[in-house]
Design a protein around this motif. Structure first.
Motif, mmCIF file in Angstrom:
data_model
loop_
_atom_site.group_PDB
_atom_site.id
_atom_site.type_symbol
_atom_site.label_atom_id
_atom_site.label_comp_id
_atom_site.label_asym_id
_atom_site.label_seq_id
_atom_site.Cartn_x
_atom_site.Cartn_y
_atom_site.Cartn_z
ATOM 1 N N PHE A 189 0.836 -1.191 0.000
ATOM 2 C CA PHE A 189 0.000 0.000 0.000
ATOM 3 C C PHE A 189 0.881 1.254 0.000
ATOM 4 C CE2 PHE A 189 -3.109 2.842 2.374
ATOM 5 C CZ PHE A 189 -3.897 3.082 1.260
ATOM 6 N N ASP A 190 1.985 1.216 0.727
ATOM 7 C CA ASP A 190 2.915 2.354 0.744
ATOM 8 C C ASP A 190 3.460 2.652 -0.648
ATOM 9 O OD1 ASP A 190 2.801 3.107 3.416
ATOM 10 O OD2 ASP A 190 4.361 1.684 4.008
ATOM 11 N N LYS A 191 3.792 1.608 -1.405
ATOM 12 C CA LYS A 191 4.317 1.819 -2.758
ATOM 13 C C LYS A 191 3.252 2.432 -3.660
ATOM 14 C CE LYS A 191 8.163 -1.249 -2.769
ATOM 15 N NZ LYS A 191 9.007 -2.165 -3.477
ATOM 16 N N LEU A 192 2.014 2.025 -3.482
ATOM 17 C CA LEU A 192 0.924 2.617 -4.257
ATOM 18 C C LEU A 192 0.804 4.106 -3.943
ATOM 19 C CD1 LEU A 192 -1.643 2.324 -6.088
ATOM 20 C CD2 LEU A 192 -2.898 1.947 -3.968
ATOM 21 N N LEU A 193 0.782 4.444 -2.657
ATOM 22 C CA LEU A 193 0.615 5.843 -2.254
ATOM 23 C C LEU A 193 1.819 6.710 -2.593
ATOM 24 C CD1 LEU A 193 -1.161 5.612 1.218
ATOM 25 C CD2 LEU A 193 -2.174 5.888 -1.053
ATOM 26 N N SER A 194 3.005 6.117 -2.654
ATOM 27 C CA SER A 194 4.202 6.911 -2.933
ATOM 28 C C SER A 194 4.383 7.196 -4.421
ATOM 29 C CB SER A 194 5.451 6.222 -2.382
ATOM 30 O OG SER A 194 5.694 5.024 -3.083
ATOM 31 N N CYS A 195 3.612 6.538 -5.241
ATOM 32 C CA CYS A 195 3.680 6.733 -6.684
ATOM 33 C C CYS A 195 2.551 7.682 -7.106
ATOM 34 C CB CYS A 195 3.533 5.395 -7.390
ATOM 35 S SG CYS A 195 3.390 5.531 -9.161
ATOM 36 N N GLN A 196 2.911 8.765 -7.736
ATOM 37 C CA GLN A 196 1.922 9.760 -8.143
ATOM 38 C C GLN A 196 0.810 9.147 -8.992
ATOM 39 O OE1 GLN A 196 3.684 13.143 -10.064
ATOM 40 N NE2 GLN A 196 1.764 13.891 -10.835
ATOM 41 N N MET A 251 -4.747 6.812 -9.478
ATOM 42 C CA MET A 251 -5.642 5.700 -9.839
ATOM 43 C C MET A 251 -6.413 5.215 -8.613
ATOM 44 S SD MET A 251 -5.398 5.113 -13.131
ATOM 45 C CE MET A 251 -5.881 3.426 -13.447
ATOM 46 N N PHE A 252 -5.750 5.136 -7.474
ATOM 47 C CA PHE A 252 -6.406 4.701 -6.240
ATOM 48 C C PHE A 252 -7.477 5.701 -5.838
ATOM 49 C CE2 PHE A 252 -6.435 4.328 -1.496
ATOM 50 C CZ PHE A 252 -6.997 3.059 -1.425
ATOM 51 N N ARG A 253 -7.165 6.978 -5.958
ATOM 52 C CA ARG A 253 -8.148 8.011 -5.600
ATOM 53 C C ARG A 253 -9.370 7.924 -6.513
ATOM 54 N NH1 ARG A 253 -6.604 14.020 -3.694
ATOM 55 N NH2 ARG A 253 -8.565 14.424 -2.658
ATOM 56 N N ALA A 254 -9.142 7.713 -7.801
ATOM 57 C CA ALA A 254 -10.264 7.561 -8.736
ATOM 58 C C ALA A 254 -11.094 6.330 -8.379
ATOM 59 C CB ALA A 254 -9.745 7.467 -10.172
ATOM 60 N N PHE A 255 -10.426 5.260 -7.969
ATOM 61 C CA PHE A 255 -11.134 4.060 -7.525
ATOM 62 C C PHE A 255 -12.014 4.378 -6.319
ATOM 63 C CE2 PHE A 255 -11.141 0.498 -4.498
ATOM 64 C CZ PHE A 255 -11.905 -0.416 -5.207
ATOM 65 N N LEU A 256 -11.464 5.121 -5.351
ATOM 66 C CA LEU A 256 -12.244 5.481 -4.159
ATOM 67 C C LEU A 256 -13.428 6.376 -4.519
ATOM 68 C CD1 LEU A 256 -9.459 6.055 -1.476
ATOM 69 C CD2 LEU A 256 -10.941 4.067 -1.773
ATOM 70 N N ASN A 299 -11.674 9.323 2.449
ATOM 71 C CA ASN A 299 -10.587 8.677 3.198
ATOM 72 C C ASN A 299 -9.213 9.131 2.703
ATOM 73 O OD1 ASN A 299 -12.254 7.129 4.920
ATOM 74 N ND2 ASN A 299 -12.579 5.657 3.284
ATOM 75 N N ILE A 300 -8.993 9.061 1.408
ATOM 76 C CA ILE A 300 -7.696 9.468 0.878
ATOM 77 C C ILE A 300 -7.541 10.986 0.957
ATOM 78 C CG2 ILE A 300 -8.355 9.584 -1.575
ATOM 79 C CD1 ILE A 300 -5.013 8.193 -0.201
ATOM 80 N N ALA A 301 -8.641 11.715 0.801
ATOM 81 C CA ALA A 301 -8.577 13.177 0.921
ATOM 82 C C ALA A 301 -8.163 13.573 2.337
ATOM 83 C CB ALA A 301 -9.928 13.796 0.559
ATOM 84 N N PHE A 302 -8.716 12.892 3.332
ATOM 85 C CA PHE A 302 -8.341 13.167 4.722
ATOM 86 C C PHE A 302 -6.878 12.797 4.963
ATOM 87 C CE2 PHE A 302 -7.827 11.514 9.092
ATOM 88 C CZ PHE A 302 -7.975 12.697 9.790
ATOM 89 N N TYR A 303 -6.476 11.630 4.507
ATOM 90 C CA TYR A 303 -5.090 11.184 4.676
ATOM 91 C C TYR A 303 -4.124 12.217 4.087
ATOM 92 C CZ TYR A 303 -0.806 8.537 4.165
ATOM 93 O OH TYR A 303 0.507 8.149 4.214
ATOM 94 N N LEU A 304 -4.407 12.682 2.875
ATOM 95 C CA LEU A 304 -3.531 13.646 2.215
ATOM 96 C C LEU A 304 -3.583 15.019 2.895
ATOM 97 C CD1 LEU A 304 -4.176 12.642 -1.497
ATOM 98 C CD2 LEU A 304 -2.160 12.117 -0.099
ATOM 99 N N ALA A 305 -4.756 15.390 3.404
ATOM 100 C CA ALA A 305 -4.873 16.647 4.152
ATOM 101 C C ALA A 305 -3.993 16.594 5.400
ATOM 102 C CB ALA A 305 -6.325 16.922 4.520
ATOM 103 N N CYS A 306 -3.947 15.440 6.047
ATOM 104 C CA CYS A 306 -3.085 15.265 7.231
ATOM 105 C C CYS A 306 -1.613 15.347 6.856
ATOM 106 C CB CYS A 306 -3.384 13.943 7.926
ATOM 107 S SG CYS A 306 -5.010 13.874 8.707
#
Length: 180
Positions: free
Chosen positions: A60-67, A72-77, A85-92
């Motif tokens: 999961f870390d490798k997915l998030l570390s790749c732009q 793609m993950f954000r579009a999936f969400l 969830n990802i918006a909150f994570y990135l805001a943090c």
């Protein structure tokens, strides 16, 4: 970059579709115009490595570390109605890099958007965690959202990430990557 959607001329969902098309076109061609370490000059805005989709499955870390993976993950969400969830994570993540003089303002904004009971993009946190975060934001420090961010990260890692890896878009990209 997918992180600040408001600063982008296109949405993350549109970018994800563009990425999917670019990966597909790269994988269909027998002579990729690859330069350097698997990079292509196919598009000025996007730097693609044709092996990226396979790396996203490693962790999961490798997915998030790749732009591109993050996008793609954000579009999936977005497609699963859980993009908050990802918006909150990135805001943090952004909050942690904030200057101390602006912490209080940003903490209130994040709390109001994601944690408060009337939050428009409320994330799924238990009431104890919410109470701790509310108290933490009264004396804003760069770590005041760490507990909530950790819980949302774990939720995404254990729940959303496995579903992403089973999604038709990801399976198609990884299948084409392996075939090339």
């Amino acid at each position: 970059m997918c992180r600040g959607l408001e600063s982008l001329p296109i949405t993350c969902l549109e970018r994800a579709k563009e990425l999917k098309a670019l990966f597909a076109s790269l994988l269909q061609k027998s002579d990729h115009s690859i330069t350097g370490a698997g990079q292509t000059k196919k598009c000025d805005k996007l730097r693609l490595n044709i092996d990226e989709p396979l790396k996203w499955k490693e962790s999961f870390d490798k997915l998030l570390s790749c732009q591109n993976g993050l996008c793609m993950f954000r579009a999936f969400l977005v497609s699963e109605f859980s993009e908050e969830n990802i918006a909150f994570y990135l805001a943090c993540e952004d909050y942690r890099a904030t200057k101390p003089s602006k912490l209080a303002t940003k903490a209130k904004k994040i709390y109001d958007e994601f944690i408060g009971s009337d939050a428009p993009r409320e994330v799924n946190l238990d009431h104890v965690t919410k109470a701790i975060i509310k108290k933490n934001t009264e004396n804003s420090t760069q770590s005041c959202f760490d507990l909530a961010q950790s819980k949302i990260y774990t939720l995404m890692e254990k729940d959303c990430y496995p579903r992403f890896l089973k999604s038709p878009t990801y399976l198609e990209l990884s299948r084409k990557t392996r075939a090339s």
